[in-house]
Design a protein around this motif. Sequence first.
Motif, PDB file in Angstrom:
ATOM      1  N   PRO A  67       0.801  -1.235   0.000  1.00 36.03           N
ATOM      2  CA  PRO A  67       0.000   0.000   0.000  1.00 36.03           C
ATOM      3  C   PRO A  67       0.825   1.273   0.000  1.00 36.03           C
ATOM      4  O   PRO A  67       0.470   2.250  -0.668  1.00 36.03           O
ATOM      5  N   ALA A  68       1.945   1.262   0.723  1.00 35.95           N
ATOM      6  CA  ALA A  68       2.764   2.475   0.811  1.00 35.95           C
ATOM      7  C   ALA A  68       3.401   2.850  -0.528  1.00 35.95           C
ATOM      8  O   ALA A  68       3.829   3.991  -0.714  1.00 35.95           O
ATOM      9  N   ARG A  69       3.448   1.900  -1.463  1.00 38.91           N
ATOM     10  CA  ARG A  69       4.097   2.152  -2.746  1.00 38.91           C
ATOM     11  C   ARG A  69       3.100   2.457  -3.861  1.00 38.91           C
ATOM     12  O   ARG A  69       3.499   2.711  -4.995  1.00 38.91           O
ATOM     13  N   ILE A  70       1.825   2.435  -3.541  1.00 39.20           N
ATOM     14  CA  ILE A  70       0.806   2.762  -4.535  1.00 39.20           C
ATOM     15  C   ILE A  70       0.704   4.284  -4.655  1.00 39.20           C
ATOM     16  O   ILE A  70       0.647   4.988  -3.640  1.00 39.20           O
ATOM     17  N   PRO A  71       0.711   4.826  -5.872  1.00 37.57           N
ATOM     18  CA  PRO A  71       0.612   6.279  -6.046  1.00 37.57           C
ATOM     19  C   PRO A  71      -0.568   6.859  -5.286  1.00 37.57           C
ATOM     20  O   PRO A  71      -1.652   6.265  -5.231  1.00 37.57           O
ATOM     21  N   GLY A  72      -0.353   8.036  -4.691  1.00 39.33           N
ATOM     22  CA  GLY A  72      -1.348   8.639  -3.814  1.00 39.33           C
ATOM     23  C   GLY A  72      -2.711   8.821  -4.437  1.00 39.33           C
ATOM     24  O   GLY A  72      -3.739   8.562  -3.797  1.00 39.33           O
ATOM     25  N   GLU A  73      -2.759   9.269  -5.687  1.00 42.40           N
ATOM     26  CA  GLU A  73      -4.054   9.515  -6.324  1.00 42.40           C
ATOM     27  C   GLU A  73      -4.833   8.216  -6.487  1.00 42.40           C
ATOM     28  O   GLU A  73      -6.046   8.165  -6.242  1.00 42.40           O
ATOM     29  N   ILE A  74      -4.135   7.162  -6.901  1.00 45.29           N
ATOM     30  CA  ILE A  74      -4.806   5.872  -7.064  1.00 45.29           C
ATOM     31  C   ILE A  74      -5.248   5.333  -5.705  1.00 45.29           C
ATOM     32  O   ILE A  74      -6.354   4.787  -5.570  1.00 45.29           O
ATOM     33  N   LYS A  75      -4.419   5.482  -4.701  1.00 45.68           N
ATOM     34  CA  LYS A  75      -4.767   4.988  -3.368  1.00 45.68           C
ATOM     35  C   LYS A  75      -6.045   5.666  -2.865  1.00 45.68           C
ATOM     36  O   LYS A  75      -6.942   5.003  -2.320  1.00 45.68           O
ATOM     37  N   ALA A  76      -6.143   6.973  -3.048  1.00 37.32           N
ATOM     38  CA  ALA A  76      -7.336   7.701  -2.613  1.00 37.32           C
ATOM     39  C   ALA A  76      -8.561   7.255  -3.407  1.00 37.32           C
ATOM     40  O   ALA A  76      -9.653   7.071  -2.849  1.00 37.32           O
ATOM     41  N   TRP A  77      -8.377   7.060  -4.716  1.00 35.13           N
ATOM     42  CA  TRP A  77      -9.489   6.627  -5.560  1.00 35.13           C
ATOM     43  C   TRP A  77      -9.957   5.229  -5.159  1.00 35.13           C
ATOM     44  O   TRP A  77     -11.160   4.975  -5.075  1.00 35.13           O
ATOM     45  N   LEU A  78      -9.021   4.324  -4.899  1.00 27.30           N
ATOM     46  CA  LEU A  78      -9.374   2.964  -4.489  1.00 27.30           C
ATOM     47  C   LEU A  78     -10.165   2.962  -3.184  1.00 27.30           C
ATOM     48  O   LEU A  78     -11.100   2.180  -3.009  1.00 27.30           O
ATOM     49  N   THR A  79      -9.792   3.858  -2.274  1.00 19.30           N
ATOM     50  CA  THR A  79     -10.525   3.969  -1.012  1.00 19.30           C
ATOM     51  C   THR A  79     -11.961   4.416  -1.257  1.00 19.30           C
ATOM     52  O   THR A  79     -12.916   3.849  -0.706  1.00 19.30           O
TER      53      THR A  79
END
Length: 246
Positions: free
Chosen positions: A217-229
Amino acid sequence: MALRLYQFAISHYCEKVRWALDYKNLSYETTNLLPGQHIKTMQKLTKGGGASVPVLEHDGEIIQGSSNILDYLDRTFPDKPLTPIEEPARAQALAWEKRMDEEAGPAVRCYSYHHFLQRPKVVVPLLAAGTPFYNRILLSLAFSRVNEVMRKWMKINEKTAEESREVLESLLTELAEAYSQQPFLAGDSFSRADLAAAALFAPLFQPEAYPVPWPKPARIPGEIKAWLTDWQPQLQVLGKVYQNYR
């Protein structure tokens, strides 16, 4: 002759075929290819038919493209069919699969790669998964060229990534609504429609059965991480299909 699947391990279109083969309890072998280097192999195998994967080889037959392969598997190995026999379920299943192939697949790929290609150390292991270790080194050394070619070939840029995000959100909303009303997309049993939807969205919910080293999770780009949430509830609907039938 044994079934042999020529693939990229990371490809969600190849996951469609792996899933279909496993669902039908068929024994098969895989040949994992490196993007870019795969072109000569594919052109030789398909006799100039194109460089895209997946390609299935069986008893002298060469079948290219995930939908064509599912057709072939249902004809050749009719047990546990993925294509409904009766109408209108058959037409519905094929229509859903076509939409997933033409809309969901490219959108997942464009949106994801636009962000992950900005992180070579994260994306290289995904692209080289299942191939000899030295391919990671080769990809890393040539990554600027790899990035350029992938973006050009798949038409990946800021504008298309944003458009892809909108496509994903529209499809996820529609799929979640469809599954809230019935357990399957077409007819009263699992079909290629459900398989296509869950397989092509699988990189976004990262199932353990997928044969690649998913980034932490820490290596997933921030924008994608927020979108996935934000879209986790809708993705979990497809995750359950994957969990129940994969």
